[in-house]
Design a protein around this motif. Structure first.
Motif, mmCIF file in Angstrom:
data_model
loop_
_atom_site.group_PDB
_atom_site.id
_atom_site.type_symbol
_atom_site.label_atom_id
_atom_site.label_comp_id
_atom_site.label_asym_id
_atom_site.label_seq_id
_atom_site.Cartn_x
_atom_site.Cartn_y
_atom_site.Cartn_z
ATOM 1 N N UNK A 149 0.808 -1.226 0.000
ATOM 2 C CA UNK A 149 0.000 0.000 0.000
ATOM 3 C C UNK A 149 0.842 1.277 0.000
ATOM 4 N N UNK A 150 2.167 1.164 0.087
ATOM 5 C CA UNK A 150 3.018 2.357 0.112
ATOM 6 C C UNK A 150 2.763 3.291 -1.080
ATOM 7 N N UNK A 151 2.757 2.774 -2.329
ATOM 8 C CA UNK A 151 2.520 3.695 -3.462
ATOM 9 C C UNK A 151 1.144 4.343 -3.422
ATOM 10 N N UNK A 152 0.146 3.632 -2.893
ATOM 11 C CA UNK A 152 -1.194 4.213 -2.799
ATOM 12 C C UNK A 152 -1.224 5.316 -1.747
ATOM 13 N N UNK A 153 -0.407 5.170 -0.687
ATOM 14 C CA UNK A 153 -0.357 6.164 0.388
ATOM 15 C C UNK A 153 0.572 7.330 0.073
ATOM 16 N N UNK A 154 1.263 7.290 -1.053
ATOM 17 C CA UNK A 154 2.110 8.407 -1.444
ATOM 18 C C UNK A 154 3.596 8.144 -1.369
ATOM 19 N N UNK A 155 4.002 6.968 -0.868
ATOM 20 C CA UNK A 155 5.424 6.597 -0.844
ATOM 21 C C UNK A 155 5.705 5.815 -2.124
ATOM 22 N N UNK A 156 5.998 6.519 -3.179
ATOM 23 C CA UNK A 156 6.110 5.919 -4.498
ATOM 24 C C UNK A 156 4.928 6.341 -5.349
ATOM 25 N N UNK A 157 4.979 5.942 -6.602
ATOM 26 C CA UNK A 157 3.934 6.360 -7.540
ATOM 27 C C UNK A 157 3.748 5.263 -8.578
ATOM 28 N N UNK A 158 2.556 4.664 -8.604
ATOM 29 C CA UNK A 158 2.262 3.592 -9.552
ATOM 30 C C UNK A 158 2.067 4.147 -10.954
ATOM 31 N N UNK A 159 2.769 3.537 -11.915
ATOM 32 C CA UNK A 159 2.649 3.945 -13.313
ATOM 33 C C UNK A 159 2.589 2.698 -14.185
ATOM 34 N N UNK A 160 2.096 2.873 -15.418
ATOM 35 C CA UNK A 160 2.085 1.788 -16.397
ATOM 36 C C UNK A 160 3.450 1.744 -17.065
ATOM 37 N N UNK A 161 4.084 0.588 -17.047
ATOM 38 C CA UNK A 161 5.427 0.432 -17.609
ATOM 39 C C UNK A 161 5.354 -0.188 -19.004
ATOM 40 N N UNK A 162 6.455 -0.025 -19.717
ATOM 41 C CA UNK A 162 6.594 -0.559 -21.067
ATOM 42 C C UNK A 162 6.412 -2.075 -21.052
ATOM 43 N N UNK A 163 5.649 -2.642 -21.997
ATOM 44 C CA UNK A 163 4.997 -2.022 -23.169
ATOM 45 C C UNK A 163 3.541 -1.648 -22.916
ATOM 46 N N UNK A 164 3.207 -1.385 -21.663
ATOM 47 C CA UNK A 164 1.852 -1.009 -21.307
ATOM 48 C C UNK A 164 1.037 -2.136 -20.726
ATOM 49 N N UNK A 165 1.690 -3.273 -20.371
ATOM 50 C CA UNK A 165 0.958 -4.452 -19.900
ATOM 51 C C UNK A 165 1.089 -4.687 -18.399
ATOM 52 N N UNK A 166 1.830 -3.839 -17.685
ATOM 53 C CA UNK A 166 1.985 -4.057 -16.248
ATOM 54 C C UNK A 166 2.185 -2.732 -15.525
ATOM 55 N N UNK A 167 1.729 -2.698 -14.292
ATOM 56 C CA UNK A 167 1.845 -1.518 -13.438
ATOM 57 C C UNK A 167 2.748 -1.847 -12.262
ATOM 58 N N UNK A 168 3.571 -0.852 -11.893
ATOM 59 C CA UNK A 168 4.503 -1.007 -10.778
ATOM 60 C C UNK A 168 4.932 0.403 -10.364
ATOM 61 N N UNK A 169 5.385 0.582 -9.122
ATOM 62 C CA UNK A 169 5.878 1.912 -8.727
ATOM 63 C C UNK A 169 7.003 2.391 -9.639
ATOM 64 N N UNK A 170 7.020 3.668 -9.892
ATOM 65 C CA UNK A 170 7.999 4.275 -10.787
ATOM 66 C C UNK A 170 9.380 4.260 -10.122
ATOM 67 N N UNK A 171 10.265 3.405 -10.629
ATOM 68 C CA UNK A 171 11.624 3.343 -10.089
ATOM 69 C C UNK A 171 12.636 4.007 -11.020
ATOM 70 N N UNK A 172 12.139 4.764 -12.003
ATOM 71 C CA UNK A 172 13.014 5.522 -12.895
ATOM 72 C C UNK A 172 13.315 6.917 -12.340
ATOM 73 N N UNK A 173 12.305 7.559 -11.805
ATOM 74 C CA UNK A 173 12.476 8.927 -11.331
ATOM 75 C C UNK A 173 13.320 8.972 -10.057
ATOM 76 N N UNK A 174 13.960 10.117 -9.847
ATOM 77 C CA UNK A 174 14.796 10.307 -8.667
ATOM 78 C C UNK A 174 14.097 11.113 -7.578
#
Length: 311
Positions: free
Chosen positions: A97-122
């Protein structure tokens, strides 16, 4: 714990696979909006974290049972196991639940078939979750490997000492420990091989800032094989399956002394014979003790009769 692990694998497959299939049939366009993205990310984090914690708990259980057997017998295992499983499920759900609570941010990753917290941004929230998730799993993998190696070394040393002493009852107990250790080690190896590349990619992306979306997709697909391979591990590495496999090999091939040792270790007949030998040895000891007591009583009665005749 293995039952809970099987349920976690099954729920992960049942909940995530239909979403991926729907995305592929929708020409790689995400379906369900932000809510389904949160759900997909939650289940992906939950299944990986929960699986890793259960495997670590099983390794700790075997370590205490083999290295500290006296202490292990005094532990109220039924109640403790339920408490540990409940704690693992709650902790895994909380981390998911961390990304839902604001610790992280869930995004759709390449090629658009899966969602996971954004680990690209700093950003600080993305970095906190990326490092916490990846480092936690890596530390659990290292801890589990250490406990398994330590317990396996203790088993080998105990096996040699039992052979020297000729202890049949301890030898039969070692057979059960070996079966369990083989199953746990295979489960751990499958999880480490499947999930470690994905976790390492998260750390590399955060440290270097370099992103390779195709490599990340490949590592995620490797991680998804964990839930597919686990049922085969439960099926193929059961005690009965190992006995049949080694029994078939021992019938067809000439064996050396080491191969004969492993055949005796896994075969059902040797496991059964150790119990028979233990029972026979205990019966012989009881008979010898009884004969000694009878002989001593006979000698006492004969001495008394001699004293009476002399009087």
């Amino acid at each position: 714990m293995i039952t809970t692990l099987s349920i976690v694998d099954l729920t992960g497959i049942l909940f995530l696979s239909p979403i991926v299939i729907a995305v592929y049939t929708n020409e790689m366009n995400w379906v369900g909006g932000k809510g389904l993205c949160h759900f997909f990310s939650f289940m992906l984090i939950f299944s990986s974290m929960c699986t890793c914690l259960i495997i670590a708990a099983m390794a700790l259980d075997r370590y205490v049972a083999i290295v500290h057997p006296i202490k292990y017998r005094t532990i109220p295992k039924d109640r403790l196991v339920k408490f540990v499983i409940a704690g693992i499920l709650l902790f895994s759900a909380f981390v998911s639940c961390f990304p839902i609570m604001g610790i992280g941010h869930n995004v759709v990753h390449f090629p658009g078939s899966w969602c996971f917290p954004n680990f690209y941004d700093s950003f600080i929230d993305c970095s906190i979750f990326a490092y916490f998730y990846s480092i936690t799993i890596l530390l659990l993998v290292i801890m589990t490997a250490t406990l398994n190696i330590w317990a396996l070394a203790k088993l080998i040393v105990g096996k040699r000492s039992n052979v020297r002493r000729g202890s049949n009852t301890a030898r039969s107990k070692r057979h059960i420990d070996v079966y369990i250790m083989i199953l746990l080690i295979v489960i751990f190896v499958v999880f480490a091989v499947c999930w470690s590349p994905f976790v390492v990619r998260i750390i590399i992306s955060q440290i270097t800032g370099r992103h390779d979306k195709m490599v990340d997709l490949v590592t995620l697909r490797i991680a998804s094989f964990n839930q597919i391979l686990d049922p085969w591990v439960y099926l193929l590495f059961r005690r009965e399956s190992l006995r049949r496999l080694v029994g078939q090999i021992s019938k067809r091939l000439p064996m050396s002394s080491k191969e004969r040792f492993f055949a005796q270790l896994f075969s059902a007949s040797s496991f059964h014979n150790t119990h028979i030998e233990a029972e026979e040895s205990s019966d012989k000891n009881s008979v010898e003790v009884g004969q000694k007591s009878l002989n001593s009583s006979d000698s006492k009665t004969s001495m008394k009769t001699l004293e009476i005749t002399e009087l």
